[in-house]
Design a protein around this motif. Structure first.
Motif, PDB file in Angstrom:
ATOM      1  N   VAL A  38      -6.446   8.655  -1.288  1.00  0.00           N
ATOM      2  CA  VAL A  38      -6.395   7.684  -2.094  1.00  0.00           C
ATOM      3  C   VAL A  38      -4.868   7.091  -1.960  1.00  0.00           C
ATOM      4  CG1 VAL A  38      -6.291   7.016  -4.554  1.00  0.00           C
ATOM      5  CG2 VAL A  38      -7.767   8.749  -3.842  1.00  0.00           C
ATOM      6  N   ALA A  39      -4.796   5.570  -2.050  1.00  0.00           N
ATOM      7  CA  ALA A  39      -3.639   4.972  -1.837  1.00  0.00           C
ATOM      8  C   ALA A  39      -3.689   3.798  -3.263  1.00  0.00           C
ATOM      9  CB  ALA A  39      -3.416   4.169  -0.549  1.00  0.00           C
ATOM     10  N   SER A  69      -4.518 -17.235  -7.686  1.00  0.00           N
ATOM     11  CA  SER A  69      -4.307 -16.870  -6.306  1.00  0.00           C
ATOM     12  C   SER A  69      -5.194 -15.672  -6.063  1.00  0.00           C
ATOM     13  CB  SER A  69      -3.041 -16.632  -6.027  1.00  0.00           C
ATOM     14  OG  SER A  69      -2.790 -16.057  -4.814  1.00  0.00           O
ATOM     15  N   ASP A  70      -5.801 -15.869  -4.981  1.00  0.00           N
ATOM     16  CA  ASP A  70      -7.073 -14.566  -4.689  1.00  0.00           C
ATOM     17  C   ASP A  70      -6.295 -13.325  -4.602  1.00  0.00           C
ATOM     18  OD1 ASP A  70      -9.474 -15.680  -4.939  1.00  0.00           O
ATOM     19  OD2 ASP A  70      -9.401 -16.429  -2.663  1.00  0.00           O
ATOM     20  N   LEU A  71      -6.438 -11.988  -4.896  1.00  0.00           N
ATOM     21  CA  LEU A  71      -5.991 -10.867  -4.546  1.00  0.00           C
ATOM     22  C   LEU A  71      -6.752 -10.079  -3.147  1.00  0.00           C
ATOM     23  CD1 LEU A  71      -4.274  -8.231  -5.218  1.00  0.00           C
ATOM     24  CD2 LEU A  71      -6.129  -7.784  -7.058  1.00  0.00           C
ATOM     25  N   TYR A  72      -6.283  -9.855  -2.272  1.00  0.00           N
ATOM     26  CA  TYR A  72      -6.812  -9.242  -1.043  1.00  0.00           C
ATOM     27  C   TYR A  72      -6.623  -7.829  -0.955  1.00  0.00           C
ATOM     28  CZ  TYR A  72      -7.098 -14.214   0.427  1.00  0.00           C
ATOM     29  OH  TYR A  72      -7.497 -15.444   0.378  1.00  0.00           O
ATOM     30  N   SER A  73      -7.450  -7.137  -0.627  1.00  0.00           N
ATOM     31  CA  SER A  73      -7.373  -5.667  -0.512  1.00  0.00           C
ATOM     32  C   SER A  73      -6.717  -5.304   1.012  1.00  0.00           C
ATOM     33  CB  SER A  73      -8.826  -4.941  -0.407  1.00  0.00           C
ATOM     34  OG  SER A  73      -8.642  -3.476  -0.118  1.00  0.00           O
ATOM     35  N   PRO A  74      -5.692  -4.667   0.924  1.00  0.00           N
ATOM     36  CA  PRO A  74      -5.046  -4.419   2.566  1.00  0.00           C
ATOM     37  C   PRO A  74      -5.946  -3.283   3.372  1.00  0.00           C
ATOM     38  CG  PRO A  74      -3.837  -3.295   0.657  1.00  0.00           C
ATOM     39  CD  PRO A  74      -4.920  -4.119   0.012  1.00  0.00           C
ATOM     40  N   VAL A  75      -6.827  -2.482   2.675  1.00  0.00           N
ATOM     41  CA  VAL A  75      -7.847  -1.535   3.237  1.00  0.00           C
ATOM     42  C   VAL A  75      -8.935  -1.706   2.914  1.00  0.00           C
ATOM     43  CG1 VAL A  75      -5.574   0.055   3.443  1.00  0.00           C
ATOM     44  CG2 VAL A  75      -7.120   0.142   1.544  1.00  0.00           C
ATOM     45  N   THR A  76      -9.861  -0.938   3.707  1.00  0.00           N
ATOM     46  CA  THR A  76     -11.473  -0.986   2.953  1.00  0.00           C
ATOM     47  C   THR A  76     -11.603   0.686   2.523  1.00  0.00           C
ATOM     48  OG1 THR A  76     -12.290  -2.132   5.007  1.00  0.00           O
ATOM     49  CG2 THR A  76     -13.683  -0.774   3.988  1.00  0.00           C
ATOM     50  N   GLY A  77     -12.179   0.504   1.394  1.00  0.00           N
ATOM     51  CA  GLY A  77     -12.612   1.676   0.749  1.00  0.00           C
ATOM     52  C   GLY A  77     -13.245   1.461  -0.779  1.00  0.00           C
ATOM     53  N   GLU A  78     -13.254   2.505  -1.454  1.00  0.00           N
ATOM     54  CA  GLU A  78     -13.855   2.468  -2.730  1.00  0.00           C
ATOM     55  C   GLU A  78     -12.552   2.596  -4.108  1.00  0.00           C
ATOM     56  OE1 GLU A  78     -16.689   4.940  -5.944  1.00  0.00           O
ATOM     57  OE2 GLU A  78     -16.752   5.371  -3.899  1.00  0.00           O
ATOM     58  N   LEU A 113       0.771  -1.288   0.004  1.00  0.00           N
ATOM     59  CA  LEU A 113       0.136  -0.177   0.052  1.00  0.00           C
ATOM     60  C   LEU A 113       0.916   1.249  -0.109  1.00  0.00           C
ATOM     61  CD1 LEU A 113      -3.145   1.015   0.534  1.00  0.00           C
ATOM     62  CD2 LEU A 113      -2.211   1.214   2.786  1.00  0.00           C
ATOM     63  N   SER A 114       0.672   2.083  -0.872  1.00  0.00           N
ATOM     64  CA  SER A 114       1.360   3.508  -1.101  1.00  0.00           C
ATOM     65  C   SER A 114       0.990   4.379   0.032  1.00  0.00           C
ATOM     66  CB  SER A 114       1.379   3.849  -2.404  1.00  0.00           C
ATOM     67  OG  SER A 114       0.083   4.479  -2.213  1.00  0.00           O
ATOM     68  N   LEU A 130      -1.624  -2.528  -9.140  1.00  0.00           N
ATOM     69  CA  LEU A 130      -3.086  -3.293  -9.387  1.00  0.00           C
ATOM     70  C   LEU A 130      -4.270  -2.295  -9.414  1.00  0.00           C
ATOM     71  CD1 LEU A 130      -2.500  -6.561  -7.686  1.00  0.00           C
ATOM     72  CD2 LEU A 130      -2.237  -5.991 -10.114  1.00  0.00           C
ATOM     73  N   PHE A 131      -4.510  -1.678  -8.439  1.00  0.00           N
ATOM     74  CA  PHE A 131      -5.759  -0.482  -8.328  1.00  0.00           C
ATOM     75  C   PHE A 131      -5.353   0.513  -7.249  1.00  0.00           C
ATOM     76  CE2 PHE A 131      -6.572  -4.081  -5.305  1.00  0.00           C
ATOM     77  CZ  PHE A 131      -7.096  -3.290  -3.985  1.00  0.00           C
ATOM     78  N   LYS A 132      -6.283   1.519  -7.354  1.00  0.00           N
ATOM     79  CA  LYS A 132      -6.153   2.670  -6.456  1.00  0.00           C
ATOM     80  C   LYS A 132      -7.506   2.638  -5.544  1.00  0.00           C
ATOM     81  CE  LYS A 132      -2.952   5.220  -9.131  1.00  0.00           C
ATOM     82  NZ  LYS A 132      -2.391   6.648  -9.634  1.00  0.00           N
ATOM     83  N   VAL A 133      -7.293   3.059  -4.345  1.00  0.00           N
ATOM     84  CA  VAL A 133      -8.649   2.935  -3.558  1.00  0.00           C
ATOM     85  C   VAL A 133      -8.638   4.301  -2.778  1.00  0.00           C
ATOM     86  CG1 VAL A 133      -7.329   1.510  -1.792  1.00  0.00           C
ATOM     87  CG2 VAL A 133      -9.720   1.401  -1.782  1.00  0.00           C
ATOM     88  N   LYS A 134      -9.903   4.556  -2.746  1.00  0.00           N
ATOM     89  CA  LYS A 134     -10.228   5.824  -1.498  1.00  0.00           C
ATOM     90  C   LYS A 134     -10.530   5.156  -0.379  1.00  0.00           C
ATOM     91  CE  LYS A 134     -12.805  10.088  -1.173  1.00  0.00           C
ATOM     92  NZ  LYS A 134     -11.499  10.992  -0.963  1.00  0.00           N
TER      93      LYS A 134
END
Length: 124
Positions: free
Chosen positions: A23-24, A67-76, A16-17, A101-105
Motif C-alpha cells: 500500500v502507498a 482540476s482532475d486528480l490523477y492516480s500515479p499507479v494502478t490498484g485498489e 507517491l509514498s 488524498l488516498f491510499k492504494v494497494k
C-alpha cells in the motif's frame, strides 16, 4: 518549494509514498497546490474503487478552477482521507502531511515516476 526525497512523483503533479505491505499513499505536490490556489472541495476515489495509472480518479476544486486528480499507479483504493473532504484547505497547508488524498494497494506501477530531483527539474 521542497519536494521530500523519499517520495516519487508523476508528471500530473501527484506524489507517491514508499510502499508498505503493498500500500502507498497518494497526494498532490506543493507545486500543484500552489498552482490550484485555495482548494475548497475535494472529490476523492471511494474505498474499493480501482484506479488506473495516469487516469482521472477524482477532482479538486479551488477558487480558481476545477482540476482532475490523477492516480500515479494502478490498484485498489483502501482508504480516502476524510479529513481533506471535510477540510479541503489541508491540501494547501500540508500537501505532504495531513493533506494526503488516498491510499492504494498497488497492482501496477509505471516506470516513469520521478525522483524528487527529477520532479523539481520537471516542475521548474
Amino acid at each position: 518549494m521542497s519536494n521530500p526525497q523519499q517520495l516519487r512523483y508523476s508528471k500530473e503533479h501527484e506524489w507517491l509514498s514508499a510502499v508498505e505491505n503493498g500500500v502507498a499513499t497518494v497526494g498532490i505536490t506543493e507545486f500543484a497546490a500552489n498552482s490550484l490556489g485555495d482548494v475548497v472541495f475535494a472529490q476523492l476515489p471511494a474505498v474499493g474503487d480501482t484506479v488506473t495509472a495516469g487516469e482521472s480518479c477524482g477532482e479538486l476544486e479551488s477558487t480558481k478552477s476545477v482540476s482532475d486528480l490523477y492516480s500515479p499507479v494502478t490498484g485498489e483504493v483502501v482508504e480516502a482521507n476524510q479529513e481533506v473532504v471535510t477540510d479541503p484547505a489541508l491540501v494547501n497547508s500540508a500537501p505532504f502531511e495531513g493533506g494526503w488524498l488516498f491510499k492504494v494497494k498497488i497492482t501496477d506501477e509505471p516506470a516513469d515516476l520521478m525522483s524528487a530531483d527529477e520532479y523539481t527539474a520537471f516542475a521548474g
